[in-house]
Design an enzyme around this catalytic site. Structure first.
Site, PDB file in Angstrom:
ATOM      1  CE1 TYR A 150      -5.951  -4.548  -2.618  1.00  0.00           C
ATOM      2  CE2 TYR A 150      -4.635  -3.073  -1.265  1.00  0.00           C
ATOM      3  CZ  TYR A 150      -5.865  -3.572  -1.639  1.00  0.00           C
ATOM      4  OH  TYR A 150      -7.012  -3.092  -1.040  1.00  0.00           O
ATOM      5  CG  ASP A 151       0.822  -1.469  -2.069  1.00  0.00           C
ATOM      6  OD1 ASP A 151      -0.079  -2.272  -1.746  1.00  0.00           O
ATOM      7  OD2 ASP A 151       1.753  -1.140  -1.303  1.00  0.00           O
ATOM      8  CE  LYS A 154      -7.797  -1.932  -4.696  1.00  0.00           C
ATOM      9  NZ  LYS A 154      -9.250  -1.841  -4.921  1.00  0.00           N
TER      10      LYS A 154
END
Ligand code: NAD
Ligand code: UDP
Ligand code: UDP
Length: 338
Positions: A150-151, A154
């Protein structure tokens, strides 16, 4: 009377999700034509059911990791599972959604000359050593942990946005969203606000991960949507990144106590292990947002926002009650329950 010259054709990816459904509603109310694109991984048709008969609303089932050919003036790119339980369920797909999804939406924006906004996240700061977090902070992110899909997905999407801006002169807006809550959150998404409220309403133990001293800053959905729409309307030379969120900072223990008090629940606290790489503190510095988004500031305090969210969850907490998914290693995580 509606000004038809001001009507825009707007694409919202992830439009059937929590934030996306509120955004679609707002854009329709502002008089625009809205195309909502979603693969219904964590979103649901129910979230936009009230818009389906509207003449300016259209819903399309589509996965943004595949190309999309439509004609629009603006794109809000929200497609991506947002809760740790959901984004860790299929981490490879999560990275693909952020990265391939961004490439496809940027390619689309380039072809049709659309303005494009990316729903980025406070997770780009990781487990921050600077507090509160200003946009100039580059973050402290583990590239190989369970949150990395996710991190880093993004972060890479932000990189793509800025490279398309520099290389292809695209009009971009990058907003970094801090923890946001409100009606239409998925009741089983494992996020702290939904978990605590559902547990309190069912009289179950409230699960505190770690010692509960870690902090988050919670923004009510209406404040967030207002900031997103204002960010899209900023002059072309404003790209962001800009933090949007509510700087009020609370420990998870304080949040649990608030939810118990507001629901009048008999639930007790129960301690569980802290998930890997769980950030210890998080609070947005919103000076840039205040300045660039025409004096925007969050208006809904936590107690008021929680009250509204509790009222919504009371409607979905009736039997039959679905089990809350717990945070487990990716291979062992069951498919999200709708
Ligand atoms: P959500 O899970 O309710 O919404 C995400 C939506 O994207 C869902 O409707 C889901 O079905 C859809 N989706 C997922 N993968 C897709 C794909 N490959 N193709 C098409 N659609 C896809 O979560 P949310 O809280 O509404 O988050 C919306 C966006 O805002 C996300 O990009 C998230 O990363 C970002 N964000 C949210 C928060 C928050 O606190 N809510 C914080 C930071 C960033
Ligand atoms: N794309 C899309 N819709 C469009 C235009 C492009 O989905 O209307 C996708 C397409 O898959 C393409 C990607 O966006 O590969 C990136 O487009 P770009 O023009 O930047 O690069 P290309 O790969 O076409 O050289
Ligand atoms: N958390 C908790 N109990 C829960 C769910 C979450 O104590 O039942 C904690 C979690 O460990 C984290 C914080 O609440 O420290 C926020 O978690 P969430 O998943 O909502 O968001 P994120 O960690 O992505 O900010």
């Amino acid at each position: 009377m509606r000004n038809y010259n001001a009507t825009k054709r707007i694409l919202v990816t992830g439009g059937a999700g929590f934030l996306g459904s509120h955004l679609c509603e707002r854009l329709i109310a502002d008089g625009h034509d809205v195309l909502c694109v979603d693969n219904f991984f964590t979103g649901n048709k129910r979230n936009v059911a009230h818009l389906l008969d509207h003449p300016r609303f259209e819903l399309m089932r589509h996965d943004v990791t595949f190309p999309l050919y439509v004609e629009v003036n603006e794109i809000y790119n929200l497609a991506c599972p947002a809760s740790p339980v959901h984004y860790q369920y299929d981490p490879v797909q999560t990275t693909k959604t952020s990265v391939h999804g961004a490439i496809n939406m940027l390619g689309l924006a380039k072809r049709v000359g659309a303005k494009i906004l990316q729903a980025s996240t406070s997770e780009v700061y990781g487990d921050p050593e600077v507090h509160p977090q200003p946009e100039s902070y580059w973050g402290k992110v583990n590239p190989i942990g369970p949150r990395s899909c996710y991190d880093e997905g993004k972060r890479c999407a932000e990189t793509l946005f800025f490279d398309y801006h520099r290389q292809h002169k695209l009009r971009i807006k990058v907003v970094r969203i801090f923890n946001t809550y409100g009606p239409r959150m998925h009741p089983n998404d494992g996020r702290v606000v939904s978990n605590f409220i559902m547990q309190a309403l069912r009289g179950e133990d409230i699960t505190i991960y770690g010692d509960g001293s870690q902090t988050r800053s919670f923004c009510y959905v209406d404040d967030l949507i207002e900031a997103m729409v204002r960010a899209m309307d900023t002059p072309d030379d404003f790209t962001g990144p800009v933090n949007i969120g509510n700087p009020g900072e609370f420990s998870m223990l304080a949040l649990a106590e608030k939810v118990i008090a507001l629901t009048g629940s008999q639930s007790k606290l129960a301690w569980r292990p802290l998930p890997a790489d769980d950030p210890k503190q998080r609070r947005p510095d919103i000076s840039l947002a205040r300045e660039a988004l025409k004096g925007w500031a969050p208006e809904v305090d936590l107690a008021t926002g929680l009250d509204r969210t509790i009222a919504y969850f009371k409607g979905v907490a009736q039997p039959p009650i679905e089990p809350v998914i717990s945070l487990r290693p990716a291979a062992d995580v069951t498919r999200p329950v709708h």
